[in-house]
Design a protein around this motif. Structure first.
Motif, PDB file in Angstrom:
ATOM      1  N   TRP A  42       0.828  -1.206   0.000  1.00  0.00           N
ATOM      2  CA  TRP A  42       0.000   0.000   0.000  1.00  0.00           C
ATOM      3  C   TRP A  42       0.857   1.249   0.000  1.00  0.00           C
ATOM      4  CZ3 TRP A  42      -0.684   3.405   4.323  1.00  0.00           C
ATOM      5  CH2 TRP A  42       0.040   3.038   5.471  1.00  0.00           C
ATOM      6  N   ARG A  43       0.212   2.353  -0.356  1.00  0.00           N
ATOM      7  CA  ARG A  43       0.841   3.664  -0.359  1.00  0.00           C
ATOM      8  C   ARG A  43       0.019   4.597   0.535  1.00  0.00           C
ATOM      9  NH1 ARG A  43       2.245   1.229  -4.767  1.00  0.00           N
ATOM     10  NH2 ARG A  43       4.163   1.688  -5.851  1.00  0.00           N
ATOM     11  N   ALA A  44       0.702   5.553   1.127  1.00  0.00           N
ATOM     12  CA  ALA A  44       0.027   6.502   2.015  1.00  0.00           C
ATOM     13  C   ALA A  44      -0.183   7.832   1.312  1.00  0.00           C
ATOM     14  CB  ALA A  44       0.853   6.719   3.276  1.00  0.00           C
ATOM     15  N   ALA A  45      -1.228   8.507   1.707  1.00  0.00           N
ATOM     16  CA  ALA A  45      -1.511   9.865   1.240  1.00  0.00           C
ATOM     17  C   ALA A  45      -1.823  10.722   2.461  1.00  0.00           C
ATOM     18  CB  ALA A  45      -2.698   9.862   0.280  1.00  0.00           C
ATOM     19  N   GLY A  46      -1.505  11.977   2.378  1.00  0.00           N
ATOM     20  CA  GLY A  46      -1.816  12.894   3.468  1.00  0.00           C
ATOM     21  C   GLY A  46      -0.705  12.957   4.490  1.00  0.00           C
ATOM     22  N   SER A  47      -0.640  14.068   5.174  1.00  0.00           N
ATOM     23  CA  SER A  47       0.342  14.274   6.224  1.00  0.00           C
ATOM     24  C   SER A  47      -0.346  14.067   7.568  1.00  0.00           C
ATOM     25  CB  SER A  47       0.900  15.694   6.110  1.00  0.00           C
ATOM     26  OG  SER A  47       1.920  15.880   7.046  1.00  0.00           O
ATOM     27  N   PRO A  48       0.084  13.081   8.369  1.00  0.00           N
ATOM     28  CA  PRO A  48      -0.607  12.785   9.628  1.00  0.00           C
ATOM     29  C   PRO A  48      -0.692  13.979  10.567  1.00  0.00           C
ATOM     30  CG  PRO A  48       0.968  11.060   9.104  1.00  0.00           C
ATOM     31  CD  PRO A  48       1.214  12.181   8.139  1.00  0.00           C
ATOM     32  N   SER A  49      -1.889  14.202  11.113  1.00  0.00           N
ATOM     33  CA  SER A  49      -2.113  15.264  12.099  1.00  0.00           C
ATOM     34  C   SER A  49      -1.969  14.718  13.518  1.00  0.00           C
ATOM     35  CB  SER A  49      -3.511  15.854  11.905  1.00  0.00           C
ATOM     36  OG  SER A  49      -4.489  14.846  12.110  1.00  0.00           O
ATOM     37  N   TYR A  50      -1.447  13.512  13.652  1.00  0.00           N
ATOM     38  CA  TYR A  50      -1.277  12.810  14.930  1.00  0.00           C
ATOM     39  C   TYR A  50       0.124  12.207  14.911  1.00  0.00           C
ATOM     40  CZ  TYR A  50      -2.451   9.231  11.589  1.00  0.00           C
ATOM     41  OH  TYR A  50      -2.459   8.447  10.454  1.00  0.00           O
ATOM     42  N   ASP A  51       0.534  11.607  15.997  1.00  0.00           N
ATOM     43  CA  ASP A  51       1.852  10.964  16.068  1.00  0.00           C
ATOM     44  C   ASP A  51       1.832   9.711  15.194  1.00  0.00           C
ATOM     45  OD1 ASP A  51       4.230   9.696  16.689  1.00  0.00           O
ATOM     46  OD2 ASP A  51       3.678   9.272  18.766  1.00  0.00           O
ATOM     47  N   PRO A  52       2.554   9.686  14.071  1.00  0.00           N
ATOM     48  CA  PRO A  52       2.532   8.507  13.209  1.00  0.00           C
ATOM     49  C   PRO A  52       3.131   7.270  13.873  1.00  0.00           C
ATOM     50  CG  PRO A  52       3.954  10.225  12.274  1.00  0.00           C
ATOM     51  CD  PRO A  52       3.351  10.766  13.524  1.00  0.00           C
ATOM     52  N   PRO A  60       1.886  -2.775   9.055  1.00  0.00           N
ATOM     53  CA  PRO A  60       2.862  -2.821   7.966  1.00  0.00           C
ATOM     54  C   PRO A  60       3.096  -1.436   7.373  1.00  0.00           C
ATOM     55  CG  PRO A  60       1.028  -4.342   7.556  1.00  0.00           C
ATOM     56  CD  PRO A  60       0.707  -3.583   8.791  1.00  0.00           C
ATOM     57  N   PRO A  61       4.359  -1.063   7.175  1.00  0.00           N
ATOM     58  CA  PRO A  61       4.642   0.270   6.634  1.00  0.00           C
ATOM     59  C   PRO A  61       4.255   0.364   5.155  1.00  0.00           C
ATOM     60  CG  PRO A  61       6.674  -0.979   6.882  1.00  0.00           C
ATOM     61  CD  PRO A  61       5.572  -1.813   7.480  1.00  0.00           C
ATOM     62  N   PRO A  62       3.959   1.582   4.705  1.00  0.00           N
ATOM     63  CA  PRO A  62       3.623   1.760   3.296  1.00  0.00           C
ATOM     64  C   PRO A  62       4.870   1.704   2.419  1.00  0.00           C
ATOM     65  CG  PRO A  62       3.685   3.876   4.394  1.00  0.00           C
ATOM     66  CD  PRO A  62       3.902   2.827   5.462  1.00  0.00           C
ATOM     67  N   LEU A  63       4.644   1.564   1.117  1.00  0.00           N
ATOM     68  CA  LEU A  63       5.759   1.660   0.168  1.00  0.00           C
ATOM     69  C   LEU A  63       6.257   3.090   0.093  1.00  0.00           C
ATOM     70  CD1 LEU A  63       4.377  -0.525  -2.765  1.00  0.00           C
ATOM     71  CD2 LEU A  63       6.086  -1.172  -1.053  1.00  0.00           C
ATOM     72  N   GLU A  64       5.313   4.046   0.191  1.00  0.00           N
ATOM     73  CA  GLU A  64       5.639   5.466   0.107  1.00  0.00           C
ATOM     74  C   GLU A  64       4.881   6.240   1.171  1.00  0.00           C
ATOM     75  OE1 GLU A  64       4.324   6.668  -3.730  1.00  0.00           O
ATOM     76  OE2 GLU A  64       5.832   5.517  -4.794  1.00  0.00           O
ATOM     77  N   LEU A  65       5.546   7.256   1.713  1.00  0.00           N
ATOM     78  CA  LEU A  65       4.922   8.207   2.633  1.00  0.00           C
ATOM     79  C   LEU A  65       5.414   9.586   2.190  1.00  0.00           C
ATOM     80  CD1 LEU A  65       3.119   8.371   5.177  1.00  0.00           C
ATOM     81  CD2 LEU A  65       5.187   8.200   6.547  1.00  0.00           C
ATOM     82  N   PRO A  66       4.779  10.128   1.135  1.00  0.00           N
ATOM     83  CA  PRO A  66       5.286  11.344   0.491  1.00  0.00           C
ATOM     84  C   PRO A  66       5.553  12.487   1.470  1.00  0.00           C
ATOM     85  CG  PRO A  66       3.428  10.449  -0.731  1.00  0.00           C
ATOM     86  CD  PRO A  66       3.516   9.679   0.552  1.00  0.00           C
ATOM     87  N   GLY A  67       6.768  13.036   1.349  1.00  0.00           N
ATOM     88  CA  GLY A  67       7.148  14.164   2.188  1.00  0.00           C
ATOM     89  C   GLY A  67       7.623  13.782   3.571  1.00  0.00           C
ATOM     90  N   HIS A  68       7.630  12.502   3.874  1.00  0.00           N
ATOM     91  CA  HIS A  68       8.009  12.046   5.219  1.00  0.00           C
ATOM     92  C   HIS A  68       8.945  10.839   5.123  1.00  0.00           C
ATOM     93  CE1 HIS A  68       5.015  14.636   7.134  1.00  0.00           C
ATOM     94  NE2 HIS A  68       4.226  14.299   6.135  1.00  0.00           N
ATOM     95  N   GLU A  69      10.010  10.973   4.353  1.00  0.00           N
ATOM     96  CA  GLU A  69      10.920   9.853   4.141  1.00  0.00           C
ATOM     97  C   GLU A  69      11.584   9.403   5.441  1.00  0.00           C
ATOM     98  OE1 GLU A  69      10.631  12.491   2.057  1.00  0.00           O
ATOM     99  OE2 GLU A  69       9.649  11.301   0.501  1.00  0.00           O
ATOM    100  N   GLY A  70      11.926  10.356   6.310  1.00  0.00           N
ATOM    101  CA  GLY A  70      12.518  10.010   7.604  1.00  0.00           C
ATOM    102  C   GLY A  70      11.559   9.203   8.460  1.00  0.00           C
TER     103      GLY A  70
END
Length: 176
Positions: free
Chosen positions: A51-61, A68-78
């Protein structure tokens, strides 16, 4: 085996689920709660999820690092690297008994917290939140306690329980 419930479009092939669209992790509404429930149920069934993630979490990720982690978390590579490093199957899970739920939380490296939810109000709230629910549909005191213990994601007016009920058991039986 039944397929994971929810409103997330996916394709199931053997023990793998491939999600068709990016899942909203922003925490701004029901879509995030549904995405978390879907991932929790896949984890519960021991499915490998792509899966892939969209959106920037407004909570503690970090609340989701047991999933399971996503393949991509745009803007949040760290954050994605942290998630990949922290993920371990069964690091947060629950088991049910008659009139209680036991939760084991090993999300924090080097610690293991075991909680027993046997108070009727807490137990009812936890079981209710197996399905995403509006915040006003859950007892506020129970919700506050479950959220403080990091067992519930409450964001965007919706809440959902985080610990999966493990159905495939590679976790040692003595761990709980």
């Amino acid at each position: 085996m039944s397929a994971p419930p929810g409103e997330v479009p996916y394709r199931l092939a053997g023990r793998e689920a491939d999600v068709a669209r990016a899942l909203d992790l922003s925490g701004t509404g029901r879509a995030t709660a549904e995405a978390v429930r879907f991932l929790r149920e896949c984890e519960s069934r021991g499915l490998r999820v792509t899966w892939r993630a969209a959106g920037s979490p407004s909570y503690d990720p970090g609340l989701l690092h047991h999933l399971p982690p996503p393949l991509e978390l745009p803007g949040h590579e760290g954050e994605l690297a942290n998630w990949r490093a922290a993920y371990s199957y069964g690091s947060l899970h629950h088991r049910r008994g008659p009139g209680f739920v036991t939760v084991l939380d090993r999300r924090q490296r080097g610690t293991a917290v075991r909680l027993t939810l046997d108070h009727p109000g807490l137990l009812a709230a936890f079981l209710r939140l197996q399905e995403p629910a509006p915040l006003d549909a859950v007892d506020p005191e129970a919700l506050a306690l479950l959220t403080a213990e990091r067992l519930v994601l409450a964001a965007g007016g919706w809440a959902v329980a985080l610990p999966p009920r493990i159905r495939r058991w590679p976790v040692p039986c003595t761990a709980l």
